[in-house]
Scaffold this motif. Sequence first.
Motif, PDB file in Angstrom:
ATOM      1  N   PRO A 400      24.388  34.378  44.109  1.00  0.00           N
ATOM      2  CA  PRO A 400      25.789  34.833  44.101  1.00  0.00           C
ATOM      3  C   PRO A 400      26.019  36.175  44.801  1.00  0.00           C
ATOM      4  N   ALA A 401      25.052  36.588  45.650  1.00  0.00           N
ATOM      5  CA  ALA A 401      25.171  37.902  46.279  1.00  0.00           C
ATOM      6  C   ALA A 401      26.442  38.009  47.124  1.00  0.00           C
ATOM      7  N   VAL A 402      26.764  36.952  47.868  1.00  0.00           N
ATOM      8  CA  VAL A 402      27.932  37.016  48.764  1.00  0.00           C
ATOM      9  C   VAL A 402      29.227  37.257  47.987  1.00  0.00           C
ATOM     10  N   PRO A 403      29.575  36.434  46.984  1.00  0.00           N
ATOM     11  CA  PRO A 403      30.838  36.702  46.283  1.00  0.00           C
ATOM     12  C   PRO A 403      30.846  38.020  45.504  1.00  0.00           C
ATOM     13  N   ILE A 404      29.693  38.418  44.945  1.00  0.00           N
ATOM     14  CA  ILE A 404      29.655  39.676  44.188  1.00  0.00           C
ATOM     15  C   ILE A 404      29.842  40.865  45.125  1.00  0.00           C
ATOM     16  N   LEU A 405      29.063  40.898  46.212  1.00  0.00           N
ATOM     17  CA  LEU A 405      29.197  41.993  47.175  1.00  0.00           C
ATOM     18  C   LEU A 405      30.574  41.969  47.841  1.00  0.00           C
ATOM     19  N   GLY A 406      31.085  40.757  48.092  1.00  0.00           N
ATOM     20  CA  GLY A 406      32.401  40.640  48.706  1.00  0.00           C
ATOM     21  C   GLY A 406      33.488  41.222  47.827  1.00  0.00           C
ATOM     22  N   ILE A 408      33.102  43.517  45.425  1.00  0.00           N
ATOM     23  CA  ILE A 408      32.920  44.969  45.353  1.00  0.00           C
ATOM     24  C   ILE A 408      33.418  45.629  46.635  1.00  0.00           C
ATOM     25  N   ALA A 409      33.132  45.010  47.789  1.00  0.00           N
ATOM     26  CA  ALA A 409      33.552  45.580  49.070  1.00  0.00           C
ATOM     27  C   ALA A 409      35.071  45.622  49.180  1.00  0.00           C
ATOM     28  N   CYS A 410      35.745  44.556  48.761  1.00  0.00           N
ATOM     29  CA  CYS A 410      37.210  44.524  48.822  1.00  0.00           C
ATOM     30  C   CYS A 410      37.820  45.622  47.959  1.00  0.00           C
ATOM     31  N   VAL A 411      37.332  45.726  46.728  1.00  0.00           N
ATOM     32  CA  VAL A 411      37.863  46.743  45.817  1.00  0.00           C
ATOM     33  C   VAL A 411      37.554  48.141  46.343  1.00  0.00           C
TER      34      VAL A 411
END
Length: 765
Positions: A400-406, A408-411
């Motif tokens: 799940p690295a992509v959705p989690i990092l995504g 966090i990056a958006c916020v």
Amino acid sequence: MSDQELARDLGFLEAYTLGLGTMIGAGIFVLPGIVAESAGPASMVSFVIGGIVALLAALSLSELATGMPKAGGSYYYVNHALGSFFGTIVGWGMWGGLMFATAFYMLGFGQYLLNQPSDALLVVLAALIMASLLVAINYRGVKETGSLQNVIVISLVGLILVFITVGLVSVNPDLLTPFTAGEGWAAVGATAGTVFVTFIGFEVIATSAEEIKDPGRNLPLSMIAAVVTPTILYVLVMLVSTGLLPVPDLAASDVPVADVAAVAAGVFGSLTIAGFTVEFAVIGSGIMIIGAILATISSANASILSAARVNFAMGRDKILTNWLNEIHDRYRTPYRAIIATGVVILLLIASPLPIATLADVAAFMFLVTYALVHIAVVVLRRANPEEYEPDFLIPSALYPAVPILGFIACVGVMLQMAWEVQAISLGIVLIGILWYAFYAKDQALSTTLIGEAVAPTEDETTTDSTYRIVVPVSNPETERPLITYAAASAASQDVDAEIVAVNVIEVPPQMSPAQIEFEEERVETQQALLENAREIAEDLDVGIRTRAIVGRDAGEILLNVLSEEDANHVLLGWAGERRKRDVLFGSTIDPVLERASCDVTLVKNPSERPKRIVTLAGGGPHAPVSARRAGELHRAFPESTLTLLNVQPEPDENEDGSDPNEIGQETISEVATQADLDPKEYEESVIVSDDVRQTLVEEIRKYDTVCVGATGTSTVAQALYGSIPQTIVQESSGTVVMARGENRAPRTFRQALVQRLGGESTQTA
């Protein structure tokens, strides 16, 4: 009732240019001055950050779009995964974001048109006029805007590549120091939010997921390519811009890229022709101004179209009133949604909001959307609903690295943006929450994850030996005889046979194909035709399936159907005359005749009970196919007669004395053998004449049904127009059946390239 389906008529290239068209826009022309003032040469890093955030979102969107391919894009995925509360927030946010982005594009248009600041009165007036024109064009529904957009995108990419190539040669490394400006690296993070407005274009691809061929391959590839391409271009444009023009000059410019182009081209000096001196700096600047004008128009047009689609999707889920989704009786466009979108855009253009703020708010709203998209992916993966089987999955090594990092990056990017941008954006979110509380909560359809039935996966392609005949139906008067002819063909096969009746509703590009549900009369007509087809097939005791399809190009849609069904034969009704100068048999029929790999039969004036059937048994490559069609009709109507007709020219005195009657009989026998006709099934007729064409015309008048094979082996224009078959079609008042066999001609380089990029199967019917 046939479940309606949307035509999958977008390949990789079409989907890629669709997304790229909204990304190669005002951002690359207007933002260099804005972001250079904030972050200096380090604004290149801001574009890299924006590209990474967009790439993470593209991966999550690709999975959702192939698992739930419905109109509405991110709004639909969030609404159906997290419920209508978050769906309302995202819907309002996407609609608002697209309108803010369009206002930004239009002010950029005015800047480059007039070389004045974005708040200048003339710039605002120019933006208002062009925005009004684009709204009017989308209201009217000009079909050619899609093709024009592709041309603009390709031209812009070429211009930008030339700009980068020429500019890199003259970059001054001294101008790149200090690398950061103003608030240093903190400004780089804040600027990443500003530049994100340039990356919202790939959302358009997800919005069109229902219409993309081989979505498991083409959708993620096109989205990733549509993000990576502008990221690289933006970084290089900023490198050239900050390396050729001092940051203060760049920040003060109203046409920054044009000014940079003038410096880059200026190194070539001038050129004198016939006493006139032309400065290369002026040429370079002028070309980039034209490019900027085209880019901003292209981006704004695509955003207006997308905004109307978001309206539709919200109306479908009862979050918005369907009043907005009313389809124009004449233009077939969602005119109310387009008008509402246009009015808000005009108000934003005329508002006192700075151009940078418009870009920031648009970016903020899409960052909110993509943050929730990442959450939706995790929720769906954990809930694992039975119907959610996406054609593309984020690779296990990245989940799940992509959705989690995504997320966090958006916020993280949103938190770096200016407080006034956050205030306006949160105000839009608040509007969405209030709308949900006072309207949508009681109206919206239930979209909880457990109870929601998500779009079903495609049936696996079967490899049975069924002989399939596709019959497009559109005219109630000819529907029965066409299906009867198809049944006659089916009955003559040695294997199981099936008829697939298809009806296609064409819509303009300004209208989402899914919006056809608001055109009740057209939908009812389509369903009535297909219901009648089933009743006819039941009377004839033949198997039939029906398909109701909505799309933009009936000819391309039929070709896709033939490929999906692995069809052996397609049988089409035909008016027997050209519609326009640039088509032979009609814009729907021509591509089928030229490119369908299976047998193709055109029927003019189909009779329900043929009595006297004749087929031209000549030396043409499709004469046996024509004879086969004639034999099928004769077997279906045993009371009819079947004649194989051959007309031979009078022998010349210098010829070797061959008997033309014998030649005609041998030709008929050969054609009959290839058509699997028993000699007892037909009568022979050989006529010798000094005017073959006229004799054929006179002879066919004795019969009520004429079958003829297409002549030649080249394109439709070479094979059919002006040929003897065409003459017969024009002269005959009865039924004419024109047939050609399988088309196994080698593919051209273009066809092979499109097939490879589009991921289409190389199998032929």
